[in-house]
Motif scaffolding. Sequence first.
Motif, PDB file in Angstrom:
ATOM      1  N   ILE A  21       0.844  -1.196   0.000  1.00 17.86           N
ATOM      2  CA  ILE A  21       0.000   0.000   0.000  1.00 17.86           C
ATOM      3  C   ILE A  21       0.879   1.246   0.000  1.00 17.86           C
ATOM      4  CG2 ILE A  21      -1.722   1.313   1.302  1.00 17.86           C
ATOM      5  CD1 ILE A  21      -2.888  -1.378   2.212  1.00 17.86           C
ATOM      6  N   GLN A  22       1.955   1.219   0.766  1.00 14.01           N
ATOM      7  CA  GLN A  22       2.879   2.346   0.772  1.00 14.01           C
ATOM      8  C   GLN A  22       3.595   2.480  -0.577  1.00 14.01           C
ATOM      9  OE1 GLN A  22       4.970   1.085   4.284  1.00 14.01           O
ATOM     10  NE2 GLN A  22       4.023   2.709   5.519  1.00 14.01           N
ATOM     11  N   SER A  80      -1.544   4.467   5.737  1.00  8.58           N
ATOM     12  CA  SER A  80      -1.016   3.120   5.627  1.00  8.58           C
ATOM     13  C   SER A  80       0.268   2.928   6.447  1.00  8.58           C
ATOM     14  CB  SER A  80      -0.737   2.771   4.171  1.00  8.58           C
ATOM     15  OG  SER A  80       0.316   3.567   3.662  1.00  8.58           O
TER      16      SER A  80
END
Length: 182
Positions: A123-124, A179
């Motif tokens: 997600i990052q 996140s």
Amino acid sequence: MGGIKEFLKHEASGGILLMVATIAALLCQNTFLSDFYNEFLKTKFTMSFGEYGLSKPLILWVNDGLMAVFFFLIGLELKREVLEGELGTALGLFVGKQIGVFSFSFLAIKFKLAKLPEGSNFIQLYGIAVLCGVGFTMSLFINSLAYNDTDAFAYADKLAILLGSVVSGAAGFILLKFSAKN
């Protein structure tokens, strides 16, 4: 009669008529004409085909019929803008970079050509890919300002580039902010 035909040929004529009708309705509803206006909206309007017909108050025809047509036309206009217009440029600048950067980064990690940094997640990585859209998009914008060729790079394209950058920056920030591991 020629003036009306010329007016209706313009692309903005429908929007102008809609605005005039909206202002007229607001004035009628909020002045001494409100009783007349409300009774006018209660007037029965009938459409028939042979022995079959539908008779409803005018307000229902407006709410149910004209609004359905209005939103259908809005949907067609949005489709045209995405496929041919400046909205498509902004979406391409926003979505295109993140898909490209994330896809190649993801594939490089999966094929063991690169490693995901310690303590980070996909997600990052996606958040960083979204942020990459800002740099490339802004370079297009700066290039358009430097050469100042209005035929080659219209003002609407500049706005689409700025919009793509702002959305990329905001979306990337939100993704990275929420996140992050605590």
